[in-house]
Design an enzyme around this catalytic site. Structure first.
Site, PDB file in Angstrom:
ATOM      1  N   ARG A   1       2.220   1.968   9.240  1.00  0.00           N
ATOM      2  CA  ARG A   1       2.995   2.025   8.366  1.00  0.00           C
ATOM      3  C   ARG A   1       4.463   2.701   8.868  1.00  0.00           C
ATOM      4  NH1 ARG A   1       2.853   5.046   2.723  1.00  0.00           N
ATOM      5  NH2 ARG A   1       3.090   6.923   4.241  1.00  0.00           N
TER       6      ARG A   1
ATOM      7  N   ASN B   1      -0.843   4.812  -5.065  1.00  0.00           N
ATOM      8  CA  ASN B   1      -0.628   6.038  -5.364  1.00  0.00           C
ATOM      9  C   ASN B   1       0.986   5.941  -5.856  1.00  0.00           C
ATOM     10  OD1 ASN B   1      -2.768   6.819  -4.306  1.00  0.00           O
ATOM     11  ND2 ASN B   1      -1.685   7.577  -2.108  1.00  0.00           N
ATOM     12  N   ASP B   2       1.831   5.107  -5.307  1.00  0.00           N
ATOM     13  CA  ASP B   2       3.130   5.132  -5.833  1.00  0.00           C
ATOM     14  C   ASP B   2       3.012   3.846  -6.967  1.00  0.00           C
ATOM     15  OD1 ASP B   2       4.956   6.972  -4.294  1.00  0.00           O
ATOM     16  OD2 ASP B   2       4.627   5.791  -2.735  1.00  0.00           O
TER      17      ASP B   2
ATOM     18  N   HIS C   1      -3.106  22.706   5.774  1.00  0.00           N
ATOM     19  CA  HIS C   1      -4.178  22.317   6.932  1.00  0.00           C
ATOM     20  C   HIS C   1      -5.479  23.089   6.584  1.00  0.00           C
ATOM     21  CE1 HIS C   1      -0.127  22.951   9.255  1.00  0.00           C
ATOM     22  NE2 HIS C   1      -0.244  21.781   9.125  1.00  0.00           N
TER      23      HIS C   1
ATOM     24  N   CYS D   1      -4.363   0.233  -0.573  1.00  0.00           N
ATOM     25  CA  CYS D   1      -4.642   1.577   0.493  1.00  0.00           C
ATOM     26  C   CYS D   1      -4.156   2.739  -0.580  1.00  0.00           C
ATOM     27  CB  CYS D   1      -3.434   1.351   1.615  1.00  0.00           C
ATOM     28  SG  CYS D   1      -1.887   1.300   1.117  1.00  0.00           S
TER      29      CYS D   1
ATOM     30  N   GLU E   1       4.334  -1.399  -3.796  1.00  0.00           N
ATOM     31  CA  GLU E   1       4.216  -0.022  -4.718  1.00  0.00           C
ATOM     32  C   GLU E   1       5.096   0.428  -5.752  1.00  0.00           C
ATOM     33  OE1 GLU E   1       3.768   3.053  -1.554  1.00  0.00           O
ATOM     34  OE2 GLU E   1       5.371   2.294  -0.407  1.00  0.00           O
TER      35      GLU E   1
HETATM   36  C1  PEP Z   1       0.386   4.745  -1.829  1.00  0.00           C
HETATM   37  O1  PEP Z   1       1.526   4.770  -2.239  1.00  0.00           O
HETATM   38  O2  PEP Z   1      -0.464   4.274  -2.487  1.00  0.00           O
HETATM   39  C2  PEP Z   1       0.344   5.089  -0.573  1.00  0.00           C
HETATM   40  C3  PEP Z   1      -0.880   4.627   0.138  1.00  0.00           C
HETATM   41  O3  PEP Z   1       1.199   5.421   0.279  1.00  0.00           O
HETATM   42  P1  PEP Z   1       1.584   7.092   0.130  1.00  0.00           P
HETATM   43  O4  PEP Z   1       0.381   7.703  -0.396  1.00  0.00           O
HETATM   44  O5  PEP Z   1       1.769   7.675   1.528  1.00  0.00           O
HETATM   45  O6  PEP Z   1       3.057   7.293  -0.767  1.00  0.00           O
HETATM   46 MG    MG Z   2       3.307   5.192  -1.080  1.00  0.00          MG
END
Ligand code: PEP
Ligand code: MG
Length: 591
Positions: free
Chosen positions: A341, A463-464, A198, A511, A440
């Protein structure tokens, strides 16, 4: 080294909020309560002991209530955090658990509270997802309030700070954060916490630099020490030497001028010198972040991580709760597009209203769409809420962690069932909502041509994708240096997924957080994505870079990048080609 020589001590932490601050430290004495006595209580005293505990909780509620009443206007958006703490004060695991300890073990209230809280915190800390691990600190903040009342010790005198200082603390509870007068704080520095804590969320929305997760920084810094906080690089420098100080003053000026300049024009479209327009949208977790999205020129919401609505509550949100939330969000965004999402929970993410078994490899387990397809009622509740909200605003929907085409087909079937049920009930909804799949997982990349026949758009979640393609746990700090967004394998996967989308004539966006790092933009632009999305604060700088680039040149540049052998080769290539032509500030994030 002479006795007066500067320590120039650099401590690496986690970026909580970007920006640079230079100033005097103010160490928040928080009277950490680590040493407690275990006392046995006579059976006839048990009732008095439980009453003492109940009184302490009651007083904590009154104190928190007072803090909530007095929250200054600029923190109003964050009241929900304090409300969460209010709820935790009544949480059965803590409240009933402590009373049970007193009654069953015949121990004093302080000890019973400590044992109970340790147990509950350990449960949270075991969760691999940082967001959930950090919820352990909420429990810590709440129990500290009760403990102080039991022990009769005082609170930190945070409201009394009257100079412009950098707050250094072991941890900073939201109640404490909201008592600070914003104009007096240059930056936050804490031992605990991470990007999703937070303190990080509040600091980012107030645009105050913050470095968190520094280990034992509160023991290495004394009040009055001169410190530099580089929130962008996640670094704190204690007692800097002359040369370091000069360098950081320059850097700070450069960064602030740059940020101010690009924010002023962030409402302009991100259009390249040769006329290619890229949508630059935001990733958010909370509706409260929308103000920041608009202030930073976000063209829309590219990713709304809806799982956060399922947290910090004992039961699941109702369809109406979800609908209200999505409608509020979309209304605030006006005509701009919002991509919702569906629930990405399970595996490494946990909510108290959903009971999941412990897993050996949570990242590879019952997560996201896999969980939703196995819990169709929970899923359909969310789908109905999205369909209803989409009738009122520009909303599209996407499914996370797709690894095979059957998952999309099944998810769409459930979406149809949700739509049919609304139709039967005469509830208005959007029948032709756009449906997307997140790319992803490597299998989704390689099957992207087939997947593209089933959806209206792709959103590449790097990210994933980085985690699964490079086999690097995204939350494991021991392998963090191997987590490389510019790894050629990652670039080739993005290239393939985009190619499949183009071939099929569907939209494609990206994203993952790599989109918010300006140094990656020359490469990302070359992919010919329709949109990218990132944390709101990065949007102005990213739009600025896009406006300075040529789309046609970046397409040629990408071909070179794709031929490289390593991530550092790609980075060198970017720096050679673009380093000189831009403000030094653009490469801040990656230095
Ligand atoms: C990702 O995996 O790139 C993504 C945007 O989702 P999260 O970070 O919520 O897994
Ligand atoms: Mg993800």
């Amino acid at each position: 080294m002479s006795e007066t020589a500067a320590r120039d001590l650099t401590i690496q932490g986690i970026t909580g909020s970007p920006g640079i601050a230079i100033g005097k430290a103010y160490l928040l004495e928080q009277g950490r309560i680590d040493i407690l006595d275990k006392r046995f209580v006579q059976p006839e005293q048990i009732c008095a002991e439980t009453n003492r505990f109940k009184e302490a909780v009651k007083k904590a509620r009154e104190q928190l209530h007072q803090v909530i009443e007095e929250v200054p206007d600029e923190y109003r958006d964050h009241i929900y955090i304090l409300d969460t703490h209010m709820m935790l004060l009544k949480d059965r695991m803590i409240y009933d658990g402590t009373i049970e300890q007193i009654e069953q073990e015949n121990v004093n209230a302080e000890w019973a509270l400590k044992v109970t809280v340790d147990k509950v915190k350990a449960m949270f800390k075991k969760m691999p997802d940082p967001y959930f691990r950090e919820r352990a600190s909420d429990i810590g903040h709440v129990s500290k309030l009760i403990m102080e009342n039991l022990l009769g010790t005082g609170h930190s005198k945070i409201a009394d700070i009257d100079k412009r200082i950098i707050i250094v603390a072991h941890d900073l509870s939201p109640a404490e954060t909201t008592q600070i007068q914003l104009e007096k704080v240059k930056a936050f520095v804490t031992d605990l916490g991470g990007q999703t804590s937070h303190t990080g969320i509040i600091a980012r929305s107030l645009e105050i630099p913050a470095v968190l997760g520094l280990g034992n920084v509160s023991q290495q810094i004394r009040t009055g020490d001169l410190i530099i906080v580089d929130g962008t690089a996640g670094v704190v420098i204690v007692d800097p030497g002359e040369a370091t100080l000069t360098r950081y003053h320059e850097r700070k000026d450069l960064f602030e001028d740059f940020q101010a300049k690009v924010t002023r024009i962030s409402h302009l479209p991100a259009e390249t010198t040769d006329g290619y327009r890229l949508t630059v949208a935001a990733n958010i977790e909370l509706v409260e972040e929308v103000v920041s999205v608009i202030d930073h020129g976000g063209d829309g919401i590219g990713l709304y991580r809806t799982e956060f609505l399922y947290l910090n509550r004992p039961t699941l949100p109702s369809e109406q709760d979800l609908f209200d939330n999505y409608r509020d969000l979309a209304e605030l965004m006006g005509t701009r597009q919002v991509t919702i999402r569906t629930l990405d929970i399970g595996g490494d993410k946990f909510a108290s209203g959903i009971h999941l078994a412990e897993e050996m490899n949570p990242a590879l387990g019952l997560r996201a769409i896999r969980f939703c397809l196995q819990s169709p009622e929970i899923f359909k509740t969310q789908l109905r809420a999205i369909l209803r909200a989409a009738n009122l605003a520009n909303i599209r929907i996407m499914f996370p962690m797709i690894s095979q085409v059957e998952e999309v087909i099944q998810a769409k079937r459930l979406l149809n069932e949700a739509a049919e049920s609304l139709h039967k009930e005469g509830v208005p909804f959007k029948a032709d909502i756009e449906v997307g799949a997140m790319i992803e997982v490597p299998s989704a990349v390689f099957m992207a041509d087939i997947l593209a026949n089933e959806v209206d758009f792709f959103s590449i979640g790097t990210n994933d994708l980085i985690q699964y393609s490079l086999a690097i746990d995204r939350v494991n700090k021991h392998v963090a240096s191997l987590y490389q967004p510019l790894h050629p394998a990652v670039l080739r996967m993005i290239h393939r997924a985009v190619g499949a989308a183009k071939e099929a004539g569907i939209k494609v966006s990206l994203c993952g957080e790599m989109a918010g790092d300006t140094v990656n933009i020359p490469v990302l632009l070359g992919f010919e994505l329709d949109a990218i999305s990132m944390n709101p604060i990065s949007i102005p700088a990213v739009k600025h870079i896009v406006r300075a680039l040529s789309f046609n040149e970046s397409k040629i540049f990408l071909q070179e990048a794709l031929k490289q052998a390593t991530a550092s080769d790609v980075l060198n290539l970017i720096q050679e080609a673009y380093g000189k032509s831009f403000d030094a500030a653009i490469f801040f994030r990656s230095r």
